[in-house]
Structure formats: structure tokens, C-alpha cells
Design a protein around this motif. Structure first.
Motif, mmCIF file in Angstrom:
data_model
loop_
_atom_site.group_PDB
_atom_site.id
_atom_site.type_symbol
_atom_site.label_atom_id
_atom_site.label_comp_id
_atom_site.label_asym_id
_atom_site.label_seq_id
_atom_site.Cartn_x
_atom_site.Cartn_y
_atom_site.Cartn_z
ATOM 1 N N VAL A 41 48.803 35.752 31.340
ATOM 2 C CA VAL A 41 48.706 36.739 32.413
ATOM 3 C C VAL A 41 50.008 37.534 32.515
ATOM 4 O O VAL A 41 49.988 38.758 32.666
ATOM 5 C CB VAL A 41 48.333 36.061 33.747
ATOM 6 N N TRP A 94 44.339 46.588 37.388
ATOM 7 C CA TRP A 94 44.440 45.227 36.868
ATOM 8 C C TRP A 94 44.923 44.261 37.939
ATOM 9 O O TRP A 94 44.392 43.157 38.067
ATOM 10 C CB TRP A 94 45.352 45.199 35.647
ATOM 11 N N ARG A 154 38.410 32.404 32.343
ATOM 12 C CA ARG A 154 38.626 33.418 33.371
ATOM 13 C C ARG A 154 39.879 34.230 33.067
ATOM 14 O O ARG A 154 39.906 35.450 33.248
ATOM 15 C CB ARG A 154 38.704 32.751 34.733
ATOM 16 N N VAL A 155 40.905 33.558 32.614
ATOM 17 C CA VAL A 155 42.150 34.247 32.273
ATOM 18 C C VAL A 155 41.945 35.122 31.041
ATOM 19 O O VAL A 155 42.466 36.243 30.973
ATOM 20 C CB VAL A 155 43.290 33.226 32.076
ATOM 21 N N LEU A 202 40.634 38.358 32.215
ATOM 22 C CA LEU A 202 41.657 39.197 32.838
ATOM 23 C C LEU A 202 42.557 39.841 31.781
ATOM 24 O O LEU A 202 42.939 41.004 31.909
ATOM 25 C CB LEU A 202 42.507 38.371 33.802
ATOM 26 N N CYS A 203 42.876 39.088 30.751
ATOM 27 C CA CYS A 203 43.724 39.620 29.678
ATOM 28 C C CYS A 203 42.986 40.686 28.876
ATOM 29 O O CYS A 203 43.590 41.684 28.453
ATOM 30 C CB CYS A 203 44.228 38.490 28.797
ATOM 31 N N ALA A 249 42.067 43.403 40.016
ATOM 32 C CA ALA A 249 41.170 42.473 39.320
ATOM 33 C C ALA A 249 41.724 41.054 39.365
ATOM 34 O O ALA A 249 40.978 40.094 39.588
ATOM 35 C CB ALA A 249 40.951 42.918 37.872
ATOM 36 N N VAL A 250 43.029 40.903 39.182
ATOM 37 C CA VAL A 250 43.655 39.581 39.259
ATOM 38 C C VAL A 250 43.482 39.005 40.656
ATOM 39 O O VAL A 250 43.095 37.840 40.820
ATOM 40 C CB VAL A 250 45.149 39.641 38.863
ATOM 41 N N LYS A 252 40.726 42.655 30.101
ATOM 42 C CA LYS A 252 40.728 43.838 30.976
ATOM 43 C C LYS A 252 42.060 44.568 30.867
ATOM 44 O O LYS A 252 42.106 45.791 30.790
ATOM 45 C CB LYS A 252 40.443 43.453 32.418
ATOM 46 N N ALA A 253 43.168 43.809 30.850
ATOM 47 C CA ALA A 253 44.488 44.424 30.707
ATOM 48 C C ALA A 253 44.584 45.191 29.390
ATOM 49 O O ALA A 253 45.100 46.310 29.355
ATOM 50 C CB ALA A 253 45.586 43.356 30.790
ATOM 51 N N HIS A 293 39.779 38.132 41.385
ATOM 52 C CA HIS A 293 39.380 36.979 40.586
ATOM 53 C C HIS A 293 39.972 35.694 41.152
ATOM 54 O O HIS A 293 39.288 34.691 41.296
ATOM 55 C CB HIS A 293 39.836 37.201 39.148
ATOM 56 N N SER A 295 45.932 36.308 47.298
ATOM 57 C CA SER A 295 44.719 35.582 46.912
ATOM 58 C C SER A 295 44.592 34.269 47.670
ATOM 59 O O SER A 295 43.516 33.920 48.153
ATOM 60 C CB SER A 295 44.718 35.322 45.412
#
Length: 192
Positions: A131, A97, A73-74, A77-78, A100-101, A80-81, A104, A165
């Protein structure tokens, strides 16, 4: 990819050991999403179709298992960044971003807590570092474009996202609620 490019700390596994590993991570991912990061290790082993000893052989601690669950999952995210680093508006790229974090983390119970500084330092340390680095690159670009307040560091932004979150992860539509709250916070991050 050359064989020597693999992670040096992870020895090669036999095919059956790799299957067990993958089944444990998959079962843990489902149960953590349903029950949170404190999901029963015994239930995870049962769902994976392995014994408790097999689970502990692959993952000697709960933290090691959670890192494996969250790693994929991380990684997303990375990625996407990295994609957002070429977006035309650096401020909006950072905010996209952060959204998104937050979405997620809210949708994956326990991820927010594992990414927040001040949590158990062994839990998600590698994921947290990834992250932070991904976010720092986006934040530096947004600062250079004068799109964000210069005094806000990435660790505070991630704490803010983590808190949002955690506050919303029990909501029926956690990602949407997290996005609504983060939109309020983003107004305070923008450069006046």
C-alpha cells in the motif's frame, strides 16, 4: 506464468490442502468483516469445516491468517493505484485512491488498523509495504504536478486514512462516512 514465477516462500499444496486453505481464508474474511480482526479462530475453523489443528497448520499465527484475508483486498487497492497512475489529473488520482483505501478499510473491520504504521509490525507488514509503495507512486506524481503540499509524506496520509477508517467502521454506512471525513482532510492536503 512460468512455474518458477510463483512465490518462493509458498510451497505447492495438494488439492485438498489448497481447498482447506481457501475455505479458511473465506470463512475468516466473513467473520472478520462481521466481528473484526479479533474474530475467534475456533469459530473460523468451524465455519471453514476444518479442525483447529488444520487452521493452525495453514496459519500458525493470527497475523498470518489476517494477512491472507487482507492480501486479496490489498491487491485490489494496489491495482486501482496502478490504473490511476495514468489519470489525467494526478492530484485527483491520489485523492480518488485515498478515498478507495478509506472506504475499503472502513468496510473491512480491522484492515485500517493493520495498515497503520505503529500497529503490530508483523501484522500486515507485506500488505502495508504494498500500500505504501502504491500510494507513494501516486503521491510523487501529484507532487510533480504541484497538486499537493510537498511536505506531506505517504505514511502520514495513510495514518490519516487509517484513523478515519477506524473512527467510522462501526457506522451503518461506514464507507460513505469515511468519504465525508476524508473530503474534509483532502482540503488540507491540496496545494494552496
Amino acid at each position: 506464468m512460468p512455474e518458477n514465477a510463483a512465490a518462493p516462500s509458498r510451497p505447492r499444496m495438494r488439492a485438498d490442502a489448497r481447498r482447506n486453505h481457501d475455505r479458511i481464508v473465506a470463512a475468516a474474511g466473513i467473520l472478520v468483516a462481521e466481528q473484526g480482526a479479533e474474530a475467534s479462530l475456533e469459530e473460523i475453523a468451524r465455519q471453514a469445516g476444518v479442525g483447529s489443528a488444520t487452521l493452525h497448520r495453514h496459519f500458525p499465527t493470527r497475523q498470518a491468517l489476517l494477512e491472507a484475508v487482507f492480501q486479496e483486498r490489498v491487491d485490489a487497492l494496489c491495482a486501482k493505484a496502478a490504473d490511476l497512475l495514468t489519470a489525467p489529473d494526478p492530484g485527483e488520482a491520489l485523492f480518488a485512491w485515498l478515498r478507495a483505501v478509506a472506504a475499503h478499510a472502513a468496510a473491512n473491520r480491522g484492515l485500517g488498523a493493520s495498515l497503520m504504521p505503529g500497529a503490530d509490525p508483523s501484522l500486515g507488514s507485506a500488505c502495508h509495504a504494498m500500500v505504501v509503495n502504491a500510494g507513494e507512486n501516486l503521491l510523487a506524481r501529484a507532487r510533480a504536478a504541484d497538486a499537493v503540499r510537498p511536505e506531506i509524506p505517504i505514511d502520514r496520509l495513510l495514518k490519516l486514512v487509517g484513523a478515519i477508517s477506524q473512527a467510522t467502521e462501526q457506522d451503518p454506512d461506514a464507507p460513505a462516512e469515511a468519504d465525508r471525513l476524508l473530503a474534509i482532510a483532502i482540503d488540507g492536503i491540496r496545494r494552496p
